[in-house]
Design a protein around this motif. Sequence first.
Motif, PDB file in Angstrom:
ATOM      1  N   THR A 489       0.834  -1.206   0.000  1.00 42.18           N
ATOM      2  CA  THR A 489       0.000   0.000   0.000  1.00 42.18           C
ATOM      3  C   THR A 489       0.865   1.251   0.000  1.00 42.18           C
ATOM      4  OG1 THR A 489      -1.828  -1.110   1.139  1.00 42.18           O
ATOM      5  CG2 THR A 489      -1.760   1.292   1.271  1.00 42.18           C
ATOM      6  N   ALA A 490       1.963   1.225   0.766  1.00 48.31           N
ATOM      7  CA  ALA A 490       2.874   2.373   0.785  1.00 48.31           C
ATOM      8  C   ALA A 490       3.449   2.638  -0.602  1.00 48.31           C
ATOM      9  CB  ALA A 490       3.994   2.137   1.793  1.00 48.31           C
ATOM     10  N   LEU A 491       3.820   1.575  -1.304  1.00 46.85           N
ATOM     11  CA  LEU A 491       4.331   1.750  -2.664  1.00 46.85           C
ATOM     12  C   LEU A 491       3.252   2.339  -3.567  1.00 46.85           C
ATOM     13  CD1 LEU A 491       6.355  -1.570  -3.214  1.00 46.85           C
ATOM     14  CD2 LEU A 491       7.211   0.666  -2.494  1.00 46.85           C
ATOM     15  N   GLN A 492       2.013   1.915  -3.369  1.00 47.32           N
ATOM     16  CA  GLN A 492       0.914   2.447  -4.180  1.00 47.32           C
ATOM     17  C   GLN A 492       0.643   3.912  -3.851  1.00 47.32           C
ATOM     18  OE1 GLN A 492      -1.979  -0.543  -3.091  1.00 47.32           O
ATOM     19  NE2 GLN A 492      -1.618  -1.742  -4.954  1.00 47.32           N
ATOM     20  N   GLN A 493       0.851   4.295  -2.604  1.00 42.10           N
ATOM     21  CA  GLN A 493       0.643   5.688  -2.222  1.00 42.10           C
ATOM     22  C   GLN A 493       1.704   6.622  -2.803  1.00 42.10           C
ATOM     23  OE1 GLN A 493       0.273   5.553   2.099  1.00 42.10           O
ATOM     24  NE2 GLN A 493      -1.940   5.202   1.973  1.00 42.10           N
ATOM     25  N   GLN A 494       2.786   6.069  -3.326  1.00 47.36           N
ATOM     26  CA  GLN A 494       3.781   6.882  -4.025  1.00 47.36           C
ATOM     27  C   GLN A 494       3.181   7.572  -5.243  1.00 47.36           C
ATOM     28  OE1 GLN A 494       7.978   4.550  -3.833  1.00 47.36           O
ATOM     29  NE2 GLN A 494       6.383   3.468  -4.937  1.00 47.36           N
ATOM     30  N   VAL A 495       2.212   6.914  -5.873  1.00 44.94           N
ATOM     31  CA  VAL A 495       1.715   7.345  -7.184  1.00 44.94           C
ATOM     32  C   VAL A 495       0.208   7.574  -7.188  1.00 44.94           C
ATOM     33  CG1 VAL A 495       3.575   6.291  -8.525  1.00 44.94           C
ATOM     34  CG2 VAL A 495       1.621   4.892  -7.842  1.00 44.94           C
ATOM     35  N   SER A 496      -0.390   7.720  -6.022  1.00 45.45           N
ATOM     36  CA  SER A 496      -1.840   7.888  -5.951  1.00 45.45           C
ATOM     37  C   SER A 496      -2.199   8.755  -4.753  1.00 45.45           C
ATOM     38  CB  SER A 496      -2.542   6.526  -5.837  1.00 45.45           C
ATOM     39  OG  SER A 496      -2.173   5.888  -4.622  1.00 45.45           O
ATOM     40  N   GLY A 497      -3.460   9.128  -4.674  1.00 42.79           N
ATOM     41  CA  GLY A 497      -3.939   9.907  -3.547  1.00 42.79           C
ATOM     42  C   GLY A 497      -3.814  11.400  -3.778  1.00 42.79           C
ATOM     43  N   ALA A 522      -2.109   4.039 -14.576  1.00 40.52           N
ATOM     44  CA  ALA A 522      -2.512   5.158 -13.727  1.00 40.52           C
ATOM     45  C   ALA A 522      -2.734   4.699 -12.296  1.00 40.52           C
ATOM     46  CB  ALA A 522      -3.795   5.795 -14.267  1.00 40.52           C
ATOM     47  N   GLY A 523      -2.485   5.613 -11.342  1.00 40.10           N
ATOM     48  CA  GLY A 523      -2.787   5.361  -9.935  1.00 40.10           C
ATOM     49  C   GLY A 523      -2.085   4.148  -9.373  1.00 40.10           C
ATOM     50  N   VAL A 524      -2.817   3.402  -8.535  1.00 36.91           N
ATOM     51  CA  VAL A 524      -2.235   2.256  -7.845  1.00 36.91           C
ATOM     52  C   VAL A 524      -1.790   1.171  -8.810  1.00 36.91           C
ATOM     53  CG1 VAL A 524      -3.522   2.692  -5.720  1.00 36.91           C
ATOM     54  CG2 VAL A 524      -4.514   1.215  -7.479  1.00 36.91           C
ATOM     55  N   ASP A 525      -2.360   1.151 -10.014  1.00 40.79           N
ATOM     56  CA  ASP A 525      -1.993   0.133 -10.991  1.00 40.79           C
ATOM     57  C   ASP A 525      -0.563   0.298 -11.502  1.00 40.79           C
ATOM     58  OD1 ASP A 525      -4.466  -1.079 -10.831  1.00 40.79           O
ATOM     59  OD2 ASP A 525      -5.325   0.101 -12.467  1.00 40.79           O
ATOM     60  N   ARG A 526       0.046   1.424 -11.186  1.00 44.34           N
ATOM     61  CA  ARG A 526       1.440   1.617 -11.593  1.00 44.34           C
ATOM     62  C   ARG A 526       2.398   0.699 -10.831  1.00 44.34           C
ATOM     63  NH1 ARG A 526       1.964   8.255 -12.151  1.00 44.34           N
ATOM     64  NH2 ARG A 526       1.076   8.376 -14.260  1.00 44.34           N
TER      65      ARG A 526
END
Length: 605
Positions: A489-497, A522-526
């Motif tokens: 989730t932390a990695l996904q928050q790098q590129v989203s939110g 785009a977003g978390v899918d990155r």
Amino acid sequence: MSATPQRHRRTRRLTLAALAVTAGAGAMVAAALPAGAASGGGSAKSRTVDVQMLSFNDFHGTLEPPQGSSGNVTERQADGTTKSIPAGGVEYLATGLREARKGHEYSVTAAAGDMIGGSPMLSGLFHDEPSIEALNKLGLDVSSVGNHEFDEGKAELRRMAYGGCHPVEGCFEFGKDFTGAQFQYLAANVTDEKTKRPMMSPTYVWKKGDVKIGFIGVTLEGTPDVVTADGVKGLKFGDEIETINKYAAELNKQGVKSIVALIHEGGLPANGAYNYDCNVPGAGAGISGAIVDIAKNVDSKVDALVTGHTHQAYACNIPDPAGNPRTVTSAASLGRLFTDTTLTYDRQTKDIVRTPIASPKPVNKVVTRDQTKAADMTELIQRWNALAAPIANRPQGFISADIPGRGSEAPEKPLGDLIADAQLEALAPADKGGAQLAVMNPGGIRSDLAYKASGSEGDGVVTYGESFTVQPFTNMMNIVDLTGAQLITALQQQVSGPVNGANPKILQVSKGFTYTLDMTKAGVDRIVVDSVKLNGAAIDPAKTYRVAMNEFLAGGGDGFTVLKEHKNKLVGASDLDCFNDYLTNNSSAAAPIAPPAANRITVIK
């Protein structure tokens, strides 16, 4: 150092701090002068007078020329190629500003925040007193606060503004009491949670003769997301647009019709060259980011926006809500540029004439290093360097080449890898926290690590002063429990939110931690979840991992809210101590550290 400083307060310049809001204020429509009206540069008989506004932002206590690629600006050439120009250094900035003011009877100098904080050692070691002294000598009149003004908390910010020696370390120069800023700091959208009042003046009115220009200063509403919790404790940060509109109405009520907003929030131009025309192919089309929405919604009473925070260079024209032209500028960072804007003041209406013809286009000017150094700034630097020398010149280790950090545009930065490795090595032993991996926020890397640096040390030697410049915040390290799911989730928050969606903040990771970043999505899918591995093994969402990070990240800084959900926290050494110990233990003159390969994050474009 004196342990018993004598404190005093200075006479402050006239400020407007009224808090009431006038209702029903009509929108001001900027118009050209009537036919036959005279226009001039300063004659008492002329209806208009040209006021020069010089501005800059994100100085970050950078008194000496910035190291490595951080000390260059990119210039776009007529044939479409680019040229890199060495720039910055307060000795040259002072000369540039003073030369620019010549021949201008009316000239005001303003800034858009982050004058201090995240500073190199020459200023940071002394809690940025040297930078405030330098800004005073530069002739700065007014500045908004930025997020980094809060790095050491509100009490320390007030000390920067009003003076007095450090409450713990006392006076740094024998027999001298720190006098504080001779310019006006503004914080219109920063209020005390208890009193509901602005913690500092919201507005300032610059006057010369019959000319009056009002300034409103705000920082980004999201300041708590990019500052440690202790730095903003007890403070509330309001909406930038609502705050500026509120005080624009109040200034109008006071009879001030010419208004400039100093906003520590910025944009991202489509091209990184300082002289890129962001008005092509259309008004505001060449720039994106938070400042665009702000500019489109700030009341038409405001005549110009001076911005910062993103460390970008631009001089754009974004129409106000009434459709009138309005300049939006930013001068990159670290004193490498300043902006020269002409405000045409109408003595009859007391307003700024805003038409493309009435005033020259704002220009960002390079602070080149081929001009004469300002002697008073040279003396200031030498004086503070003499105080810092016993600590600053202490060797910490050796490198074989430049290690890019702040100046690197790639998601993974070689210096970021090195810092993360240093944190892992320091905190991996069981009695130090048992860390299995480390993550580092990219914004905490304040400079490149230059092989050939200024000073007297030999090439490749890393001094304490240089390592301090890379990591000046002295954040304490935290070693915490996070599940594999939380790590992903932390990695996904790098590129989203809301914080990182439009401007990704890619965490720097220690050796053995690898994953793929797919920027075509785009977003978390990155984040390609199946690619996230530790030492070759896939991260197990249900498993618990010991993770080292600085206290800023552990508090959810930079939008990494999931990191606040950690458990079993152990506080370790400071990030700077970890870094210096790593340099000492892993390098020698015969075997210097080479730049890491930066191959831990695979990027798909």
